[in-house]
Motif scaffolding. Sequence first.
Motif, PDB file in Angstrom:
ATOM      1  N   MET A   1       0.841  -1.173   0.000  1.00  0.00           N
ATOM      2  CA  MET A   1       0.000   0.000   0.000  1.00  0.00           C
ATOM      3  C   MET A   1       0.890   1.241   0.000  1.00  0.00           C
ATOM      4  SD  MET A   1      -2.675   1.305   2.947  1.00  0.00           S
ATOM      5  CE  MET A   1      -1.539   0.947   4.255  1.00  0.00           C
ATOM      6  N   LYS A   2       0.555   2.161  -0.872  1.00  0.00           N
ATOM      7  CA  LYS A   2       1.236   3.447  -0.942  1.00  0.00           C
ATOM      8  C   LYS A   2       0.246   4.542  -0.563  1.00  0.00           C
ATOM      9  CE  LYS A   2       5.118   1.935  -2.670  1.00  0.00           C
ATOM     10  NZ  LYS A   2       6.197   1.656  -1.763  1.00  0.00           N
ATOM     11  N   ILE A   3       0.683   5.453   0.288  1.00  0.00           N
ATOM     12  CA  ILE A   3      -0.147   6.588   0.674  1.00  0.00           C
ATOM     13  C   ILE A   3       0.470   7.842   0.064  1.00  0.00           C
ATOM     14  CG2 ILE A   3      -1.088   7.950   2.577  1.00  0.00           C
ATOM     15  CD1 ILE A   3      -0.850   5.413   4.319  1.00  0.00           C
ATOM     16  N   ILE A   4      -0.348   8.554  -0.710  1.00  0.00           N
ATOM     17  CA  ILE A   4       0.102   9.760  -1.390  1.00  0.00           C
ATOM     18  C   ILE A   4      -0.788  10.920  -0.960  1.00  0.00           C
ATOM     19  CG2 ILE A   4       0.510  10.889  -3.622  1.00  0.00           C
ATOM     20  CD1 ILE A   4       0.691   8.035  -4.843  1.00  0.00           C
ATOM     21  N   THR A   5      -0.165  11.976  -0.451  1.00  0.00           N
ATOM     22  CA  THR A   5      -0.896  13.182  -0.078  1.00  0.00           C
ATOM     23  C   THR A   5      -0.646  14.263  -1.112  1.00  0.00           C
ATOM     24  OG1 THR A   5      -0.932  12.752   2.294  1.00  0.00           O
ATOM     25  CG2 THR A   5      -1.038  15.051   1.632  1.00  0.00           C
ATOM     26  N   PHE A   6      -1.740  14.876  -1.547  1.00  0.00           N
ATOM     27  CA  PHE A   6      -1.688  16.013  -2.460  1.00  0.00           C
ATOM     28  C   PHE A   6      -1.824  17.259  -1.590  1.00  0.00           C
ATOM     29  CE2 PHE A   6      -2.806  12.409  -4.917  1.00  0.00           C
ATOM     30  CZ  PHE A   6      -2.274  12.624  -6.179  1.00  0.00           C
ATOM     31  N   THR A   7      -0.764  18.046  -1.510  1.00  0.00           N
ATOM     32  CA  THR A   7      -0.743  19.180  -0.597  1.00  0.00           C
ATOM     33  C   THR A   7      -0.049  20.374  -1.217  1.00  0.00           C
ATOM     34  OG1 THR A   7      -0.209  19.840   1.679  1.00  0.00           O
ATOM     35  CG2 THR A   7       1.418  18.483   0.542  1.00  0.00           C
ATOM     36  N   ALA A   8      -0.469  21.552  -0.807  1.00  0.00           N
ATOM     37  CA  ALA A   8       0.161  22.806  -1.233  1.00  0.00           C
ATOM     38  C   ALA A   8      -0.302  23.901  -0.289  1.00  0.00           C
ATOM     39  CB  ALA A   8      -0.215  23.149  -2.670  1.00  0.00           C
ATOM     40  N   ILE A   9       0.523  24.909  -0.134  1.00  0.00           N
ATOM     41  CA  ILE A   9       0.163  26.050   0.705  1.00  0.00           C
ATOM     42  C   ILE A   9      -0.824  26.948  -0.035  1.00  0.00           C
ATOM     43  CG2 ILE A   9       1.074  28.089   1.885  1.00  0.00           C
ATOM     44  CD1 ILE A   9       1.930  25.486   3.201  1.00  0.00           C
ATOM     45  N   LYS A  10      -0.707  26.990  -1.349  1.00  0.00           N
ATOM     46  CA  LYS A  10      -1.549  27.859  -2.171  1.00  0.00           C
ATOM     47  C   LYS A  10      -2.771  27.094  -2.676  1.00  0.00           C
ATOM     48  CE  LYS A  10      -1.231  30.944  -6.158  1.00  0.00           C
ATOM     49  NZ  LYS A  10      -2.617  30.733  -6.454  1.00  0.00           N
ATOM     50  N   GLY A  11      -3.915  27.746  -2.648  1.00  0.00           N
ATOM     51  CA  GLY A  11      -5.138  27.145  -3.159  1.00  0.00           C
ATOM     52  C   GLY A  11      -5.260  27.302  -4.665  1.00  0.00           C
ATOM     53  N   GLY A  12      -6.161  26.537  -5.254  1.00  0.00           N
ATOM     54  CA  GLY A  12      -6.445  26.663  -6.678  1.00  0.00           C
ATOM     55  C   GLY A  12      -5.389  26.110  -7.603  1.00  0.00           C
ATOM     56  N   VAL A  13      -4.562  25.199  -7.086  1.00  0.00           N
ATOM     57  CA  VAL A  13      -3.483  24.650  -7.917  1.00  0.00           C
ATOM     58  C   VAL A  13      -3.815  23.277  -8.486  1.00  0.00           C
ATOM     59  CG1 VAL A  13      -1.676  25.998  -6.779  1.00  0.00           C
ATOM     60  CG2 VAL A  13      -2.237  23.724  -5.901  1.00  0.00           C
ATOM     61  N   GLY A  14      -4.965  22.718  -8.110  1.00  0.00           N
ATOM     62  CA  GLY A  14      -5.396  21.458  -8.708  1.00  0.00           C
ATOM     63  C   GLY A  14      -5.237  20.227  -7.842  1.00  0.00           C
ATOM     64  N   LYS A  15      -5.094  20.389  -6.534  1.00  0.00           N
ATOM     65  CA  LYS A  15      -4.924  19.226  -5.654  1.00  0.00           C
ATOM     66  C   LYS A  15      -6.101  18.255  -5.751  1.00  0.00           C
ATOM     67  CE  LYS A  15      -4.545  21.716  -2.004  1.00  0.00           C
ATOM     68  NZ  LYS A  15      -4.697  22.980  -2.699  1.00  0.00           N
TER      69      LYS A  15
END
Length: 172
Positions: A1-15
């Motif tokens: 199992m791989k856990i991948i987090t989509f994260t960014a400080i800025k909003g609206g980038v497509g997470k």
Amino acid sequence: MKIITFTAIKGGVGKTTLTLNYGDWLAKHGKKVLLIDLDHQCNLTTVFEKTRRNNTIAEAFKETDNAQKVKIDSVGPNLDLIAGFIDLDVLGSYLENNSNKEMMLFMWFKNNSDSLSLTDYDYILIDTHPDFSTITKNSIAISNYLLSPITPSEHGYNAKFDLETRLEKFRK
């Protein structure tokens, strides 16, 4: 199992879009995928269902014995979802005095892995709010990989370095 987090400080980038599309692509290629919506805006959740106040990912951050259990919803072939919670940001602020505040999701995974068959998933993809809050740190702590999309702009570029700085402090 791989856990991948989509994260960014800025909003609206497509997470959210990346989380959804990558999860869908993996599922169509025979991988069993669990999507977790850790953004209190619940955009990933509303792609599949209406928001709700019960049986969401918020239960993973509650310490009461009577906390309702997290419900995993099947939203497509090989694709499941743990719904987001619209007051997750409020819940996160209540955790600030908890000594294990950044490891609660880890402990929840450990305690519920068997009962929810979490290890049966090939991939767990986590969508986060554009911040570096306690809830976001919880997802980072359990992840094998972080994906942080940026926009081709000065703000996007600066957000990349801001995230790197915060990640380095969090690692220590």
